[in-house]
Scaffold this motif. Structure first.
Motif, short mmCIF file in Angstrom:
data_model
loop_
_atom_site.label_atom_id
_atom_site.label_comp_id
_atom_site.label_asym_id
_atom_site.label_seq_id
_atom_site.Cartn_x
_atom_site.Cartn_y
_atom_site.Cartn_z
N GLY A 1 -33.53 36.49 55.31
CA GLY A 1 -34.13 35.26 55.84
C GLY A 1 -33.20 34.45 56.72
O GLY A 1 -33.64 33.54 57.43
N ILE B 1 -34.23 26.36 57.77
CA ILE B 1 -33.12 26.55 58.71
C ILE B 1 -33.29 25.64 59.92
O ILE B 1 -32.33 25.03 60.40
CB ILE B 1 -33.03 28.03 59.14
N SER C 1 -39.08 34.68 65.21
CA SER C 1 -38.31 35.82 64.70
C SER C 1 -38.60 36.06 63.22
O SER C 1 -38.63 37.20 62.75
CB SER C 1 -36.81 35.60 64.91
N SER C 2 -38.84 34.98 62.47
CA SER C 2 -39.18 35.14 61.05
C SER C 2 -40.55 35.81 60.90
O SER C 2 -40.76 36.63 59.99
CB SER C 2 -39.18 33.79 60.33
N GLN D 1 -38.18 29.89 54.69
CA GLN D 1 -36.73 29.78 54.85
C GLN D 1 -36.37 29.46 56.30
O GLN D 1 -35.45 28.68 56.56
CB GLN D 1 -36.04 31.08 54.42
N SER D 2 -37.09 30.05 57.23
CA SER D 2 -36.81 29.78 58.65
C SER D 2 -37.11 28.32 58.98
O SER D 2 -36.42 27.70 59.81
CB SER D 2 -37.63 30.71 59.55
N THR E 1 -36.52 30.72 66.32
CA THR E 1 -36.24 30.85 64.88
C THR E 1 -37.51 31.18 64.10
O THR E 1 -37.52 32.10 63.28
CB THR E 1 -35.63 29.53 64.34
N ILE E 2 -38.57 30.43 64.37
CA ILE E 2 -39.83 30.64 63.65
C ILE E 2 -40.47 31.98 64.02
O ILE E 2 -40.90 32.74 63.15
CB ILE E 2 -40.83 29.50 63.94
N PRO F 1 -33.18 34.87 61.28
CA PRO F 1 -33.68 33.96 62.32
C PRO F 1 -32.65 32.93 62.78
O PRO F 1 -32.72 32.45 63.92
CB PRO F 1 -34.87 33.27 61.63
N LEU F 2 -31.69 32.60 61.91
CA LEU F 2 -30.63 31.67 62.30
C LEU F 2 -29.77 32.28 63.41
O LEU F 2 -29.41 31.60 64.38
CB LEU F 2 -29.76 31.32 61.10
#
Length: 227
Positions: free
Chosen positions: A160, A76, A179-180, A72-73, A176-177, A163-164
Motif C-alpha cells: 500500500g 498517504i 496508482s492504488s 491507505q493511499s 497516488t489514488i 502509491p507513495l
C-alpha cells in the motif's frame, strides 16, 4: 517519536475515519453475502467459473484487501502528499525535530492506522461470516491459516506504500489514488487464484518486499527533496 505521532494524528479526523471504517465493513459484509446468494442460486446463463470457488469469507477478505489499499493511499495523501503539494510541510521543519524523524513519523502513522484498520476489518468479517454461516446455508465460511493471514496482511500494507513512490514524483494526489486503484485491479486478478494475487502469501510477500525497497528509495529522496 510519540510526540510526533500525536502531532500528525491531530491532522486526521479519527472519529470520521472510524465511522467510515464501520460503514465500509458493513457494506463489504452485505456485498459478500449478496454475492454468495447469487452464486448459490445462479440464474440460467449466469457465469460462475472461478467465482464459485470463493467462499463468502474469502470474498469478503478479497474486497476488504482491495478497499484498504485505496484507503491507505488516501491516508498517504492526507498525511504526506498534500503537505508537500501545498508546502505546509515546511511548518513542521521548524519544529525541534530532525527531518528524518518527521518523515518516519508520517510513515509509521500510516502503517499503524492501516494495520489497525486491517486487523479490525479482518476480525470483523471472519467472525460475522462465521456466525452467519451457522444460520444461513448460502453463507460459506472457510478458516484460513493464521500465519497466512498475517503474512498477507503485513505484505499488503507494505504494498500500500507503493502509491507513495508514484505520488511523490510530482507530489500528485491524483497519481497516488489512481496508482492504488491500478494495484487493486491487478492484485484482485483471479486468474492465478480465486482470492486474487494479493491473497497468495508468496506473491503478496514478494510484492511487499519490492514495495519496501521502493519506500526506502522514496524516503531517501524525501530527505533531499527541495520544498
Amino acid at each position: 517519536m510519540s510526540k510526533l505521532l500525536k502531532i500528525e494524528l491531530k491532522k486526521i479526523n479519527l472519529k470520521s475515519q472510524i465511522i467510515s471504517l464501520l460503514a465500509m465493513n458493513c457494506i463489504v459484509l452485505l456485498l459478500s453475502i449478496f454475492t454468495s446468494t447469487l452464486l448459490a442460486n445462479p440464474s440460467e446463463g449466469t457465469p460462475t467459473g472461478v467465482a464459485m470457488q470463493l467462499t463468502t469469507s474469502e470474498l469478503a477478505l478479497l474486497i476488504t484487501r482491495a478497499v484498504l489499499i485505496v484507503w491507505q493511499s488516501i491516508l498517504i495523501v492526507q498525511i504526506i502528499i498534500e503537505e508537500y503539494k501545498t508546502k505546509t510541510i515546511t511548518v513542521l521543519f521548524t519544529y525541534p525535530y530532525s527531518k528524518k524523524q518527521m518523515i518516519l513519523a508520517k510513515f509509521l502513522l500510516v502503517f499503524l492506522l492501516t494495520a489497525a484498520f486491517a486487523v479490525f476489518s479482518t476480525v470483523f468479517q471472519e467472525i460475522s461470516i462465521y456466525l452467519l454461516s451457522r444460520q444461513l446455508t448460502f453463507v460459506t465460511f472457510m478458516p484460513e491459516s493464521l500465519w497466512s493471514v498475517v503474512i498477507v496482511l503485513i505484505s499488503n500494507i507494505c504494498l500500500g506504500f507503493l502509491p507513495l513512490f508514484i505520488g511523490m514524483r510530482n507530489s500528485s494526489v491524483i497519481a497516488t489514488i489512481v496508482s492504488s486503484l491500478v494495484i487493486v485491479v491487478i492484485g484482485s486478478n483471479s486468474q492465478a487464484s480465486p482470492s486474487g494475487l494479493l491473497g497468495i502469501p508468496v506473491v503478496s510477500l514478494f510484492l511487499g518486499v519490492v514495495s519496501l525497497i521502493l519506500l526506502v528509495i522514496t524516503y531517501r529522496s524525501m530527505l533531499v527533496k527541495e520544498i
